[in-house]
Scaffold this motif. Structure first.
Motif, PDB file in Angstrom:
ATOM      1  N   ARG A 263      -6.522  -4.929   1.844  1.00  0.00           N
ATOM      2  CA  ARG A 263      -6.845  -4.548   3.236  1.00  0.00           C
ATOM      3  C   ARG A 263      -6.263  -5.578   4.202  1.00  0.00           C
ATOM      4  NH1 ARG A 263     -10.382   0.330   2.462  1.00  0.00           N
ATOM      5  NH2 ARG A 263     -10.767   0.115   0.250  1.00  0.00           N
TER       6      ARG A 263
ATOM      7  N   TRP B 172      -7.930   0.960   5.833  1.00  0.00           N
ATOM      8  CA  TRP B 172      -7.207  -0.061   5.054  1.00  0.00           C
ATOM      9  C   TRP B 172      -6.742  -1.195   5.956  1.00  0.00           C
ATOM     10  CZ3 TRP B 172      -6.999  -0.602  -0.122  1.00  0.00           C
ATOM     11  CH2 TRP B 172      -7.504   0.467  -0.878  1.00  0.00           C
TER      12      TRP B 172
ATOM     13  N   THR C  48       0.803  -1.227   0.000  1.00  0.00           N
ATOM     14  CA  THR C  48       0.000   0.000   0.000  1.00  0.00           C
ATOM     15  C   THR C  48       0.833   1.274   0.000  1.00  0.00           C
ATOM     16  OG1 THR C  48      -0.179  -0.093   2.415  1.00  0.00           O
ATOM     17  CG2 THR C  48      -1.973  -1.110   1.136  1.00  0.00           C
TER      18      THR C  48
END
Lengths: 335, 335
Positions: B280, B257, B50
């Motif tokens: 996630r 997230w 991420t």
């Protein structure tokens, strides 16, 4: 020739990049759209007193919170709050699915564009309209509906998108405070989710820094089993009047050092700010410029600035901003 | 010899400075108290996916939100939530002003230290106790009462202040996520104002990043005319189960997230997080280490981890943290 939507997107992008490019402690004239005088000086004094490490009134960076009302403080609210116009137009858009609205008030008057009847809507009527138009979809779907509407709907007088009708001096104030370590929050009587749909783009204020009147949401499971948050018609709390300091405590947990409003609904937020003691800044925008914007006060239907608010402001030594005298420019598109 | 209060303040200051001194993207071993294995790897993979700009799953910095349950996820919750112990002790402290409590349940049982009766308290009993002990003072006064209690009260088994009983691996996880641009939020079924009284010092989490069960507050005017916010006995919303995603939307306005919990009350928060799609991270702390901490599960009175939660976790591919296997150290004071 660019479409007006693309142009407005570019205008917004440019104004945001201007906002964030001000270096901390920059000596280049801040607040350029403010005329010199005691109002502008009150802002400069406040920032100096609370951010200069040698000041006896220095405020630690993580405590620097400034709260701004939205309608009438950052954005035009006449002849009606932007969200009110949105809600009325949504009634039209949803009418096909609600044949009963043709014969049920307050929807009937809205669909018939009966301005006289609409002018007499009570709080309860508005609550019905907002509940019917702001619920029954996921929070993401609502955000899309609001953003799409804001990108196209146009104010009749100025022939601009509603989010273009923001006050340039207040954008500069938001930016100046942020450049000096303040976290800027919107604290609005309007709907939190509606204002979130444009606050980042228009004000440079993050979603989590928007406090507003909040509807309940409900966690549900879609047919595919996925969890989703659906907007419910019930109100969780009303972020207006006493609800403003209450909402600030709920979401922020700190008392602001600066609070900015324009109407009776903001009084308690400014009173609670001032009661914290020290070099707090309380400011009210006074709409006294019918030529460039609007002039309204105690007898207004929207954004009422009562005589009693004026006397509380005077007694408390709050700063009343005169649009006519204190603002060199009103809108970003002004010459 | 330093008093234990001063010592704990210094310990807290030191641990905070450790937390904030980790440079962004530091290559020095993060998560040092986590054993190598799939659990630790899940965290490292999530952060890399991420935050690496070349990753197809890159998440913009302003969208990086991670939410943590408090009791049992960051802090020991056995034999009772810290706030529950606080509330019971406050009943004793306030009893003199409430002679009627001697003959009124649930207060009578608390004052008589009737452990058997207290073990059978219902939700309604607890609500009465919390309402009576958490209201009727300003928000600032409550914060002082809670902070003072936390600085002195001591856990019977570990002989430590309650806020020392935090999980070192989770402190490192908070710190590691922040070093990678994540905003870390507490999302607790416990009282928002109670957790705010220690979250900045203990977790490095700001007041405005604590979401919890919230009592109503009421703006009132003191005798000197000053506006003040007084805690009311009514509950505004319960930030547990479905209330967790609802509270996250209310205060943050973004879907996390990463979401971290340890009990049935956290399930909906993790489900809603996962439903956002993409990379996630959903994690549950499983208390399976009676020797170093506690071992409890489906039949626990506090922090229930039911079989059905375990099956939801398995089906969803969530990561279940085994304290026994995944944590090299449990507490900051462990060798």
């Amino acid at each position: 020739m660019m479409s007006s939507i693309r142009r407005s997107a570019i205008v917004a992008a440019v104004s945001l990049s201007v906002l964030v490019s001000v270096p901390v402690g920059a000596q280049t004239a801040p607040l350029a759209s403010w005329n010199d005088g005691p109002t502008k000086q009150a802002i400069l004094n406040f920032v100096r007193a609370t951010t200069d490490r040698s000041s006896q009134q220095f405020v630690q960076p993580d405590e620097r919170i400034a709260t701004f009302d939205n309608d009438g403080t950052l954005l035009v609210e006449q002849p009606l709050y932007t969200q009110g116009i949105f809600a009325l137009e949504r009634v039209g858009a949803l009418a096909e699915d609600h044949p009963e609205w043709k014969t049920t008030e307050p929807f009937k008057s809205v669909l018939e564009r009966d301005e006289a009847a609409m002018a007499k809507f009570t709080e309860a009527d508005w609550e019905k309209i907002v509940a019917a138009t702001h619920s029954g979809m996921t929070v993401e779907a609502f955000n899309e509906i609001a953003a799409k509407w804001l990108a196209t709907a146009t104010d009749k007088r100025f022939k601009r998108h509603y989010t273009e009708l923001v006050y340039q001096p207040m954008l500069e104030l938001l930016s100046y405070l942020r450049a000096n370590g303040y976290k800027t929050y919107i604290v609005t009587g309007g709907g939190q989710d509606f204002v979130r749909a444009f606050a980042p783009r228009v004000y440079g204020v993050a979603l989590e820094q928007v406090v507003g009147t909040a509807g309940k949401t409900k966690l549900e499971y879609a047919q595919n089993g996925q969890a989703e948050l659906v907007k419910a018609p019930e109100i969780l709390y009303v972020d207006d009047k006493t609800g403003k300091p209450e909402g600030i405590h709920l979401v922020i947990g700190r008392r602001p050092w600066g609070a900015f409003g324009n109407s009776d609904g903001d009084m308690q937020m400014l009173q609670w700010t001032q009661a914290g003691g020290g070099p707090r800044l309380m400011m009210l925008v006074h709409h006294d410029d019918a030529q460039r914007e609007y002039a309204y006060g105690a007898r207004s239907k929207v954004g009422t600035f009562s005589d009693s608010l004026m006397s509380v402001a005077k007694k408390g030594g709050w700063t009343v901003i005169s649009i006519r005298n204190d603002w060199r420019r009103v809108f970003p598109f002004d010459p």
